[in-house]
Design an enzyme around this catalytic site. Structure first.
Site, PDB file in Angstrom:
ATOM      1  N   ASP A  38       0.495  -0.799  -0.141  1.00 32.10           N
ATOM      2  CA  ASP A  38      -0.270  -0.140   0.168  1.00 32.10           C
ATOM      3  C   ASP A  38       0.947   1.412  -0.251  1.00 32.10           C
ATOM      4  O   ASP A  38       2.137   1.462   0.566  1.00 32.10           O
ATOM      5  CB  ASP A  38      -1.132   0.397   1.239  1.00 32.10           C
ATOM      6  CG  ASP A  38      -2.528  -1.226   0.808  1.00 32.10           C
ATOM      7  OD1 ASP A  38      -2.181  -1.651   0.168  1.00 32.10           O
ATOM      8  OD2 ASP A  38      -2.713  -1.146   1.979  1.00 32.10           O
ATOM      9  N   TYR A  66       6.565  -8.871   8.390  1.00 28.16           N
ATOM     10  CA  TYR A  66       6.151  -6.973   8.583  1.00 28.16           C
ATOM     11  C   TYR A  66       6.702  -6.768  10.188  1.00 28.16           C
ATOM     12  O   TYR A  66       6.358  -7.559  10.864  1.00 28.16           O
ATOM     13  CB  TYR A  66       4.835  -6.937   8.318  1.00 28.16           C
ATOM     14  CG  TYR A  66       4.089  -7.749   6.700  1.00 28.16           C
ATOM     15  CD1 TYR A  66       4.144  -5.910   6.608  1.00 28.16           C
ATOM     16  CD2 TYR A  66       3.584  -7.947   6.774  1.00 28.16           C
ATOM     17  CE1 TYR A  66       4.070  -6.336   4.804  1.00 28.16           C
ATOM     18  CE2 TYR A  66       3.436  -8.565   5.139  1.00 28.16           C
ATOM     19  CZ  TYR A  66       3.075  -8.014   4.997  1.00 28.16           C
ATOM     20  OH  TYR A  66       2.951  -8.128   3.054  1.00 28.16           O
ATOM     21  N   ASP A  80      -6.441   1.441   8.396  1.00 30.48           N
ATOM     22  CA  ASP A  80      -5.337   2.453   9.125  1.00 30.48           C
ATOM     23  C   ASP A  80      -5.882   3.528   9.280  1.00 30.48           C
ATOM     24  O   ASP A  80      -6.737   4.137   9.306  1.00 30.48           O
ATOM     25  CB  ASP A  80      -4.178   1.437   7.985  1.00 30.48           C
ATOM     26  CG  ASP A  80      -5.189   2.983   6.618  1.00 30.48           C
ATOM     27  OD1 ASP A  80      -5.377   3.250   6.804  1.00 30.48           O
ATOM     28  OD2 ASP A  80      -4.488   1.874   5.576  1.00 30.48           O
TER      29      ASP A  80
END
Length: 289
Positions: A38, A66, A80
């Site tokens: 993203d 991650y 988010d």
């Protein structure tokens, strides 16, 4: 020019932006990538250059690792911190409660992907539906969380180290952790540090690639194509068998069944092959044609 280029993607760039920039820097049209990041995320993007684009399909199923930050008590429409805030609640959660919640997400779990994603439902990308104010039911998907560890705190958020299978949405994992705790949550930062056997420590920024290209040394940054297949055993074929492989034929082989990295006598990586019924069958060739 051919090989695998590991890029450390900066924030606010899409994965497609990176590819477009590299086409200009490297003067090569054949460039692809695996594992879209993203725009708000940073970190490892595996880019395949030239003939190496033929290997993209073999990297798509790689597990990823991650470093992500989770903000408890806040939910957004995008899951988010860059989305529209939907709710904010006091996050009266102890570290012990968080650790207990994390345990329940390890292993194979079911996850509903976010609306703000590129997944298609009836031919429409979910994020386009979401941007128009719509929402549709999304089928849950099975994913695997190989490891999920709390490693610190940053700006009031918790920092997680996550290793997971293909198809995992870290935003949605944060959402589900928040729901488990009863306070809601969203992702506040994301950095990919591993993809398969590739690591962020060996990645370059676009600026570094540009500088290398200006010196005429961009090719030195590329990993060889066969680095993608290090898990497979290697074998060397005779010049006669090499000719057969280059012509699309399957030479006789005494190797045991399985997949192999196949090299010529001079060390050139020719193909990924499978031994089947005493024949060395090409799964994908990588020599120049």
């Amino acid at each position: 020019m051919k090989g695998i280029l590991l890029i450390d993607k900066q924030q606010d760039w899409t994965s497609s932006d990176v590819v477009a920039k590299l086409r200009g820097i490297l003067h090569e049209k054949r460039i692809g990538h695996t594992g879209t990041l993203d725009p708000m995320a940073t970190g490892l993007l595996c880019v395949f250059v030239g003939r190496a684009t033929r290997a993209v399909e073999f990297a798509e199923n790689h597990s990823k690792r991650y470093i992500a930050s989770i903000r408890l008590g806040t939910t957004t429409d995008t899951e988010d911190i860059w989305g529209k805030v939907m709710s904010q609640n006091p996050a009266e959660v102890s570290e012990g409660q968080l650790l207990s919640a994390l345990e329940s997400f390890k292993g194979e779990i079911s996850q509903i992907p976010p609306m703000y994603s590129a997944i298609k439902i009836k031919g429409q990308k979910l994020y386009k539906i979401a941007r128009a104010g719509g929402e549709v039911e999304r089928p849950a998907r099975n994913i695997t969380i190989h490891s999920l560890e709390l490693i610190g705190h940053e700006n009031g958020d918790y920092v997680l180290d996550i290793s997971c299978s293909k198809g995992t949405y870290i935003r949605s994992l944060c959402r589900d952790i928040g729901e488990k705790l009863g306070c809601g949550a969203c992702m506040s930062a994301l950095r990919r540090v591993e993809a398969g056997n590739f690591k962020i420590e060996n990645a370059y920024t676009l600026s570094q690639v540009q500088q290398a290209a200006d010196r005429g040394e961009a090719d030195k940054l590329l990993l060889p194509m066969d680095s993608l297949f290090e898990a497979y055993p290697a074998c060397t074929v005779s010049s006669a068998d090499e000719k057969l492989i280059r012509c699309g034929n399957s030479p006789v082989s005494k190797l045991s069944g399985g997949d192999y990295r196949v090299y010529s006598e001079n060390g050139e990586f020719l193909a990924l092959c499978r031994v089947n019924k005493n024949r060395l069958e090409t799964l994908k060739s990588f020599f120049e044609v």
